[in-house]
Design an enzyme around this catalytic site. Structure first.
Site, PDB file in Angstrom:
ATOM      1  N   GLU A  88      10.102   3.597   4.571  1.00 19.81           N
ATOM      2  CA  GLU A  88      11.377   3.768   3.870  1.00 19.81           C
ATOM      3  C   GLU A  88      11.230   4.673   2.649  1.00 19.81           C
ATOM      4  O   GLU A  88      12.097   5.514   2.390  1.00 19.81           O
ATOM      5  CB  GLU A  88      11.923   2.400   3.418  1.00 19.81           C
ATOM      6  CG  GLU A  88      12.195   1.438   4.548  1.00 19.81           C
ATOM      7  CD  GLU A  88      11.022   0.516   4.864  1.00 19.81           C
ATOM      8  OE1 GLU A  88      11.252  -0.585   5.361  1.00 19.81           O
ATOM      9  OE2 GLU A  88       9.851   0.907   4.626  1.00 19.81           O
TER      10      GLU A  88
ATOM     11  N   CYS B 296      10.715  -4.466   3.099  1.00 18.52           N
ATOM     12  CA  CYS B 296      10.105  -5.428   2.179  1.00 18.52           C
ATOM     13  C   CYS B 296      10.878  -5.401   0.858  1.00 18.52           C
ATOM     14  O   CYS B 296      11.751  -4.560   0.659  1.00 18.52           O
ATOM     15  CB  CYS B 296       8.631  -5.077   1.954  1.00 18.52           C
ATOM     16  SG  CYS B 296       8.381  -3.566   0.981  1.00 18.52           S
TER      17      CYS B 296
ATOM     18  N   CYS C 194      10.737  -1.960  -0.930  1.00 15.25           N
ATOM     19  CA  CYS C 194      11.589  -0.949  -0.309  1.00 15.25           C
ATOM     20  C   CYS C 194      13.069  -1.304  -0.460  1.00 15.25           C
ATOM     21  O   CYS C 194      13.904  -0.420  -0.681  1.00 15.25           O
ATOM     22  CB  CYS C 194      11.217  -0.778   1.158  1.00 15.25           C
ATOM     23  SG  CYS C 194       9.584  -0.056   1.370  1.00 15.25           S
TER      24      CYS C 194
END
Length: 165
Positions: free
Chosen positions: A68, A96, A99
């Protein structure tokens, strides 16, 4: 197709989430040869891919080498802007928390992901940063696009890694 996904999908007819996710899954096959097979793309408001990223933490010894973040950097360079209000990011695993926070900061309009990450997910897996009181930007988050395919690809990669040790 999940009814909620179908409703969200109809709201944004310019973007075929399933077509893009299939493309991401094909690309993740190549990535999976050396790295966790996570791949992300960013699509602009006209339906064009303006950013791509794949995990490269192992390859580059980079803790920030998440798909990302790499896609965001490329898209910002191409767009000459850090704001992504009208854009969509599509990734095969729920971003996550690191990100997810970056996507909130980038004001990403839509986040579309495949399988949920129950250990580190930042959009509902462990915490939902898109709905957190600190989020200054509201985004549309859709999970579960080809979730079984995405989940199986990641599970098979970890199984392969365990068998090699």
């Amino acid at each position: 197709m999940n009814r909620d996904i179908e409703i969200q999908h109809k709201k944004n007819t310019n973007l075929d989430y399933f077509k893009w996710m299939k493309s991401i899954l094909r690309r993740s096959d190549e990535v999976g040869k050396v790295e966790l097979p996570i791949t992300a793309i960013i699509i602009d408001e006209k339906g064009r891919c303006i950013g791509r990223g794949s995990n490269n933490r192992e390859k580059n010894n980079n803790p920030l080498g998440h798909a990302e973040l790499i896609a965001l950097r490329q898209a910002a360079w191409i767009k000459s802007d850090w704001r992504f209000n009208e854009c969509s990011i599509i990734v095969n695993l729920e971003p996550c928390t690191m990100c997810a926070a970056a996507l909130v900061q980038a004001r990403m309009g839509h986040v579309i992901y495949g399988s949920k990450d129950k250990k580190r997910g930042g959009f509902g897996g462990t915490i939902d940063l898109s709905k957190h009181e600190s989020a200054h930007h509201k985004m549309n988050v859709i999970g579960g696009i080809l979730d079984k395919d995405c989940e199986n690809k990641i599970k098979m990669w970890f199984k392969k890694m365990r068998n090699q040790k």
